[in-house]
Design a protein around this motif. Structure first.
Motif, short mmCIF file in Angstrom:
data_model
loop_
_atom_site.label_atom_id
_atom_site.label_comp_id
_atom_site.label_asym_id
_atom_site.label_seq_id
_atom_site.Cartn_x
_atom_site.Cartn_y
_atom_site.Cartn_z
N ASP A 234 0.68 -1.19 -0.08
CA ASP A 234 -0.13 0.04 0.07
C ASP A 234 0.78 1.20 -0.09
OD1 ASP A 234 -2.19 -1.54 0.07
OD2 ASP A 234 -2.27 -1.78 2.22
N ALA A 235 1.90 1.38 -0.86
CA ALA A 235 2.76 2.48 -0.81
C ALA A 235 2.56 3.23 -2.25
CB ALA A 235 4.15 2.12 -0.65
N THR A 236 1.19 3.32 -2.66
CA THR A 236 0.99 3.78 -4.06
C THR A 236 1.36 5.26 -4.24
OG1 THR A 236 -0.98 2.31 -4.02
CG2 THR A 236 -0.88 4.27 -5.78
N GLY A 237 1.18 6.25 -3.23
CA GLY A 237 1.63 7.53 -3.44
C GLY A 237 3.22 7.78 -3.73
N THR A 238 3.98 7.00 -2.91
CA THR A 238 5.34 6.89 -2.54
C THR A 238 5.67 6.44 -4.23
OG1 THR A 238 5.52 6.73 -0.14
CG2 THR A 238 7.52 6.02 -1.63
N ALA A 239 5.09 5.20 -4.40
CA ALA A 239 5.55 4.77 -5.64
C ALA A 239 5.47 5.53 -7.05
CB ALA A 239 4.62 3.38 -6.02
N TYR A 240 4.43 6.29 -6.98
CA TYR A 240 4.05 7.23 -8.21
C TYR A 240 4.83 8.62 -8.27
CZ TYR A 240 1.09 4.07 -10.79
OH TYR A 240 0.41 3.06 -11.35
N GLN A 241 5.33 8.88 -6.65
CA GLN A 241 6.19 10.08 -6.62
C GLN A 241 7.66 9.56 -7.22
OE1 GLN A 241 7.43 10.94 -2.65
NE2 GLN A 241 7.49 12.88 -2.90
N GLN A 242 7.88 8.57 -6.80
CA GLN A 242 9.23 8.04 -7.28
C GLN A 242 9.40 7.87 -8.87
OE1 GLN A 242 10.28 4.93 -4.65
NE2 GLN A 242 10.37 6.15 -2.86
N TRP A 243 8.24 7.45 -9.58
CA TRP A 243 8.24 7.06 -10.85
C TRP A 243 7.85 8.30 -11.65
CZ3 TRP A 243 4.22 2.80 -13.19
CH2 TRP A 243 4.64 2.24 -14.24
N ALA A 244 7.36 9.08 -11.25
CA ALA A 244 6.60 10.27 -12.14
C ALA A 244 7.77 10.76 -13.19
CB ALA A 244 6.42 11.41 -11.38
N ALA A 245 8.72 11.03 -12.97
CA ALA A 245 9.79 11.82 -13.76
C ALA A 245 10.33 10.94 -14.71
CB ALA A 245 11.14 12.03 -13.02
N GLY A 246 10.03 9.52 -14.69
CA GLY A 246 10.73 8.51 -15.66
C GLY A 246 9.62 7.94 -16.21
N TYR A 247 8.21 7.97 -15.89
CA TYR A 247 7.10 7.32 -16.23
C TYR A 247 6.79 7.13 -17.74
CZ TYR A 247 2.06 5.60 -16.13
OH TYR A 247 0.95 5.17 -16.36
N ASP A 248 7.25 8.21 -18.55
CA ASP A 248 6.89 8.19 -19.86
C ASP A 248 8.15 7.54 -20.84
OD1 ASP A 248 4.28 9.05 -20.01
OD2 ASP A 248 5.22 11.29 -19.40
N ASP A 249 9.30 6.96 -20.03
CA ASP A 249 10.36 6.79 -20.67
C ASP A 249 10.24 5.62 -21.40
OD1 ASP A 249 12.01 9.00 -19.70
OD2 ASP A 249 12.88 7.91 -18.04
N PRO A 250 10.88 5.24 -22.45
CA PRO A 250 10.44 3.82 -23.23
C PRO A 250 10.93 2.75 -22.29
CG PRO A 250 11.98 5.30 -24.59
CD PRO A 250 12.01 5.96 -23.49
N GLY A 251 10.18 1.69 -22.55
CA GLY A 251 10.42 0.52 -21.62
C GLY A 251 9.13 0.25 -21.17
N ASN A 252 8.12 0.97 -20.82
CA ASN A 252 6.89 0.33 -20.26
C ASN A 252 5.91 -0.40 -21.48
OD1 ASN A 252 4.40 -0.19 -19.21
ND2 ASN A 252 4.56 1.75 -17.86
N GLY A 253 6.16 -1.60 -21.77
CA GLY A 253 5.45 -2.23 -22.96
C GLY A 253 4.08 -2.23 -22.84
N LEU A 254 3.33 -2.03 -21.73
CA LEU A 254 1.87 -1.83 -21.60
C LEU A 254 1.38 -0.79 -22.23
CD1 LEU A 254 1.43 -2.72 -17.84
CD2 LEU A 254 1.60 -4.33 -19.83
N PHE A 255 2.06 0.35 -22.52
CA PHE A 255 1.62 1.42 -23.35
C PHE A 255 1.52 1.14 -24.66
CE2 PHE A 255 3.97 4.67 -20.20
CZ PHE A 255 3.06 4.32 -18.86
N ASP A 256 2.52 0.44 -25.27
CA ASP A 256 2.14 0.07 -26.51
C ASP A 256 1.33 -0.96 -26.75
OD1 ASP A 256 4.60 1.44 -27.10
OD2 ASP A 256 5.75 -0.28 -26.81
N LEU A 257 0.62 -1.59 -25.81
CA LEU A 257 -0.46 -2.54 -25.97
C LEU A 257 -1.94 -1.76 -25.91
CD1 LEU A 257 0.83 -5.64 -23.91
CD2 LEU A 257 0.81 -5.12 -26.51
N ASP A 258 -1.92 -1.08 -24.78
CA ASP A 258 -3.30 -0.46 -24.49
C ASP A 258 -3.62 0.78 -25.27
OD1 ASP A 258 -1.81 1.52 -23.10
OD2 ASP A 258 -3.53 1.60 -21.42
N GLN A 259 -2.76 1.54 -25.70
CA GLN A 259 -2.92 2.98 -26.20
C GLN A 259 -3.71 2.86 -27.60
OE1 GLN A 259 -0.68 5.99 -24.69
NE2 GLN A 259 -1.14 7.39 -26.31
#
Length: 313
Positions: free
Chosen positions: A60-85
């Motif tokens: 249950d550390a959702t807030g911390t997780a997205y705080q830490q991930w925000a700056a690199g969230y759109d970097d290449p490597g998240n293959g789920l974006f290529d599937l759903d978008q």
């Protein structure tokens, strides 16, 4: 707390692969089963694995997780974006944009709400298609990224169960890869129904529950360096249907999209890449997969994302 051990994960991969062979999945023959049994023996004899202490992980550390991930969230490597978008955009393109009504006067621009908008990756194509977009997210860091990306778009802090949007004010609601963090789908779908006009459209993408089961979960590191996970739920197709139908939606389309899995690389979009080392907990399960590539290929042969198009009656 969750206790995670690399040997336990690898044995789980072997077990899932053997169950697929037991069920008669194509190509998983006697030779495959014999190889898996031999590999299990090797894993159990590997001192690096058996001596590993494992890791205790906080939930249950959702807030911390997205705080830490925000700056690199759109970097290449998240293959789920290529599937759903692509599916989300295809559904949006099938709708009739420009049917919005503001203060009783048709303004030629539909209103779309991007719920749990994150960095605005779905808001951006909606803006390009002429929608007036309102993005809502609970993470200040993700909202900051969205505002930099789309400076002329309205982004508001808010919760999925209390969207800061007027009743019957939206033609379209989209939400991407977020409902896995929500325990009660019913309250969220009720909120979507509240803000949509009658006949309005809802497009939802989410992480497939099998992918969550296999360990694709958002991670964080706590203030003392302790391992943490975002709140994550495994919602089945039935869970989505019950929540949607109970709140006045009908299904227009449903898609399950698998990860591409060529034989030479079971998870081509995984970051970091699979290796032949145990690796650090922050890189699990990805670094573990290279230790059992054939079992991984069989165990990970499943959908990765789901995409729904629903319409409010």
């Amino acid at each position: 707390m969750i206790y995670q051990h690399p040997l336990a994960y690898l044995l789980g991969m072997e077990g899932l692969a053997l169950l697929r062979a037991w069920a008669g999945d194509n190509g998983l023959d006697q030779q495959f089963v014999t190889a898996r049994l031999a590999e299990i023996r090797r894993l159990l004899d590997d001192d690096n694995l058996t001596a590993h202490p494992g890791v205790l992980v906080e939930r249950d550390a959702t807030g911390t997780a997205y705080q830490q991930w925000a700056a690199g969230y759109d970097d290449p490597g998240n293959g789920l974006f290529d599937l759903d978008q692509p599916v989300v955009e295809e559904i949006v393109d099938s709708l009739r944009a420009g049917n919005g009504v503001e203060n009783g006067v048709g303004n030629g621009v539909g209103t779309a709400v991007d719920a749990a908008c994150g960095t605005g990756r779905l808001a951006a194509p909606l803006v390009e298609r002429g929608y007036r977009v309102v993005g809502v997210d609970g993470s200040p860091d993700m909202l900051a990224q969205a505002r930099r990306r789309l400076p002329g778009t309205e982004f508001l802090a808010g919760d999925l169960t209390r969207l800061p949007v007027r009743d019957d004010s939206a033609d379209l609601v989209v939400t991407g890869l977020a409902l896995t963090h929500v325990g009660d789908l019913g309250s969220v779908f009720a909120e979507f129904a509240r803000v949509l006009r009658p006949g309005g459209d809802l497009v939802v993408s989410d992480v497939h529950h099998d992918l969550v089961f296999l360990g694709s979960v958002v991670k964080a590191v706590g203030p003392a360096g302790q391992p943490q996970l975002a709140t994550t739920h495994r919602h089945t197709t039935g869970d989505f249907l019950r929540a949607a139908l109970a709140t006045g939606f009908r299904v227009r389309r449903y898609e399950e999209r698998p990860r591409p899995a060529p034989p030479e690389d079971p998870l081509p979009e995984a970051t970091p890449r699979p290796t032949h080392e145990i690796g650090d907990w922050r890189d699990w399960p990805w670094t573990l997969l290279g230790l059992v590539p054939e079992a991984t290929r069989a165990a990970w042969n499943h959908p990765a994302v789901t995409v729904w198009h629903l319409q409010l009656d």
